[in-house]
Design a protein around this motif. Structure first.
Motif, PDB file in Angstrom:
ATOM      1  N   LEU A  29       0.845  -1.193   0.000  1.00 56.59           N
ATOM      2  CA  LEU A  29       0.000   0.000   0.000  1.00 56.59           C
ATOM      3  C   LEU A  29       0.881   1.244   0.000  1.00 56.59           C
ATOM      4  O   LEU A  29       1.924   1.275   0.653  1.00 56.59           O
ATOM      5  CB  LEU A  29      -0.903   0.030   1.231  1.00 56.59           C
ATOM      6  CG  LEU A  29      -2.052  -0.963   1.258  1.00 56.59           C
ATOM      7  CD1 LEU A  29      -2.802  -0.847   2.582  1.00 56.59           C
ATOM      8  CD2 LEU A  29      -2.995  -0.757   0.102  1.00 56.59           C
ATOM      9  N   PRO A  30       0.452   2.278  -0.701  1.00 57.13           N
ATOM     10  CA  PRO A  30       1.227   3.518  -0.689  1.00 57.13           C
ATOM     11  C   PRO A  30       1.316   4.099   0.720  1.00 57.13           C
ATOM     12  O   PRO A  30       0.395   3.951   1.526  1.00 57.13           O
ATOM     13  CB  PRO A  30       0.425   4.456  -1.597  1.00 57.13           C
ATOM     14  CG  PRO A  30      -0.430   3.564  -2.426  1.00 57.13           C
ATOM     15  CD  PRO A  30      -0.703   2.355  -1.587  1.00 57.13           C
ATOM     16  N   THR A  34      -4.922   4.775   4.112  1.00 52.18           N
ATOM     17  CA  THR A  34      -5.620   4.244   5.277  1.00 52.18           C
ATOM     18  C   THR A  34      -6.703   3.265   4.839  1.00 52.18           C
ATOM     19  O   THR A  34      -7.193   3.326   3.714  1.00 52.18           O
ATOM     20  CB  THR A  34      -6.265   5.364   6.108  1.00 52.18           C
ATOM     21  OG1 THR A  34      -7.199   6.065   5.286  1.00 52.18           O
ATOM     22  CG2 THR A  34      -5.231   6.346   6.626  1.00 52.18           C
ATOM     23  N   ILE A  35      -7.057   2.381   5.741  1.00 51.99           N
ATOM     24  CA  ILE A  35      -8.132   1.412   5.512  1.00 51.99           C
ATOM     25  C   ILE A  35      -9.247   1.743   6.486  1.00 51.99           C
ATOM     26  O   ILE A  35      -9.012   1.880   7.690  1.00 51.99           O
ATOM     27  CB  ILE A  35      -7.626  -0.025   5.718  1.00 51.99           C
ATOM     28  CG1 ILE A  35      -6.557  -0.344   4.676  1.00 51.99           C
ATOM     29  CG2 ILE A  35      -8.770  -1.017   5.661  1.00 51.99           C
ATOM     30  CD1 ILE A  35      -5.896  -1.669   4.847  1.00 51.99           C
ATOM     31  N   ASP A  36     -10.467   1.898   5.964  1.00 55.45           N
ATOM     32  CA  ASP A  36     -11.627   2.203   6.794  1.00 55.45           C
ATOM     33  C   ASP A  36     -12.068   0.910   7.481  1.00 55.45           C
ATOM     34  O   ASP A  36     -12.686   0.042   6.869  1.00 55.45           O
ATOM     35  CB  ASP A  36     -12.745   2.773   5.932  1.00 55.45           C
ATOM     36  CG  ASP A  36     -13.938   3.242   6.743  1.00 55.45           C
ATOM     37  OD1 ASP A  36     -14.177   2.703   7.853  1.00 55.45           O
ATOM     38  OD2 ASP A  36     -14.660   4.137   6.261  1.00 55.45           O
ATOM     39  N   ILE A  37     -11.742   0.772   8.759  1.00 53.97           N
ATOM     40  CA  ILE A  37     -12.023  -0.455   9.507  1.00 53.97           C
ATOM     41  C   ILE A  37     -13.526  -0.710   9.596  1.00 53.97           C
ATOM     42  O   ILE A  37     -13.970  -1.856   9.494  1.00 53.97           O
ATOM     43  CB  ILE A  37     -11.377  -0.397  10.906  1.00 53.97           C
ATOM     44  CG1 ILE A  37      -9.849  -0.297  10.789  1.00 53.97           C
ATOM     45  CG2 ILE A  37     -11.780  -1.603  11.746  1.00 53.97           C
ATOM     46  CD1 ILE A  37      -9.196  -1.485  10.093  1.00 53.97           C
TER      47      ILE A  37
END
Length: 52
Positions: A29-30, A34-37
């Motif tokens: 991942l760059p 972010t990942i939306d949990i």
């Protein structure tokens, strides 16, 4: 099991489908992405047993 997306992102999963738990590793991942949990939890809940 691993799945590749494009040339940079790799997702590896581990565990048994009928076991206590499964897990995953996301690589490539760059920086700062972010990942939306909450969105991820909603997606996984749709895949849980007993859902239509």
């Amino acid at each position: 099991m691993a799945s590749n997306f494009g040339k940079t992102i790799q997702v590896s999963t581990f565990g048994a489908s009928h076991g206590y738990a499964i897990g995953g590793i996301i690589e490539g991942l760059p920086c700062g992405h972010t990942i939306d949990i909450d969105e991820l939890k909603a997606f996984l809940k749709r895949r849980a047993p007993g859902q239509n």
